[in-house]
Design a protein around this motif. Sequence first.
Motif, short mmCIF file in Angstrom:
data_model
loop_
_atom_site.label_atom_id
_atom_site.label_comp_id
_atom_site.label_asym_id
_atom_site.label_seq_id
_atom_site.Cartn_x
_atom_site.Cartn_y
_atom_site.Cartn_z
N ASN A 1 1.63 1.35 9.07
CA ASN A 1 1.18 2.54 9.32
C ASN A 1 0.09 2.85 11.24
O ASN A 1 0.74 3.88 11.38
CB ASN A 1 -0.37 2.44 8.69
N CYS B 1 0.44 -4.67 6.97
CA CYS B 1 1.50 -3.13 6.76
C CYS B 1 0.14 -1.79 6.83
O CYS B 1 0.64 -1.01 7.85
CB CYS B 1 1.26 -3.33 4.93
N LEU C 1 1.10 0.26 1.24
CA LEU C 1 2.16 2.11 2.00
C LEU C 1 1.91 2.90 1.17
O LEU C 1 1.91 3.67 1.46
CB LEU C 1 3.72 1.08 2.13
#
Length: 133
Positions: free
Chosen positions: A100, A96, A128
Amino acid sequence: RKCLIRLWNNSSYQTVFNRPEWFESIILSYKKNKTYYYYEVWEGDEIVGFWPFWIYREGYKDLWARKLEPIAAMMTDQLSPIIKRGLVAQILCLMCDGINELSRSVGIIKIPHLIIDNEHVDIIVDRLKSSGK
């Protein structure tokens, strides 16, 4: 490819839709106009996490954006990254964070059709959300 099959055999969640052979056939069938990004996590010489994505341009009328999406996410509701059993939370958090980082170069991150009762969903959503994405 053998290392991915070995990872799948030792993964926490197995479906036909996250088998390395399935990803390979999808890539060969839908390679036009897509860029591929493979998020891999290694522990020494052993792969412990794998989540393939494609990046493509899509629009609606005159609005266009680059999208990052797990490979073939709209084709199945059983898509999931391949992660070594016992490392799910740790590896998903790393993945994750990588997503990003990629969000700076794409307009939209789209992760549809994860199985609701899969432990991956809660980790992905929490990670997230905590990043503000």
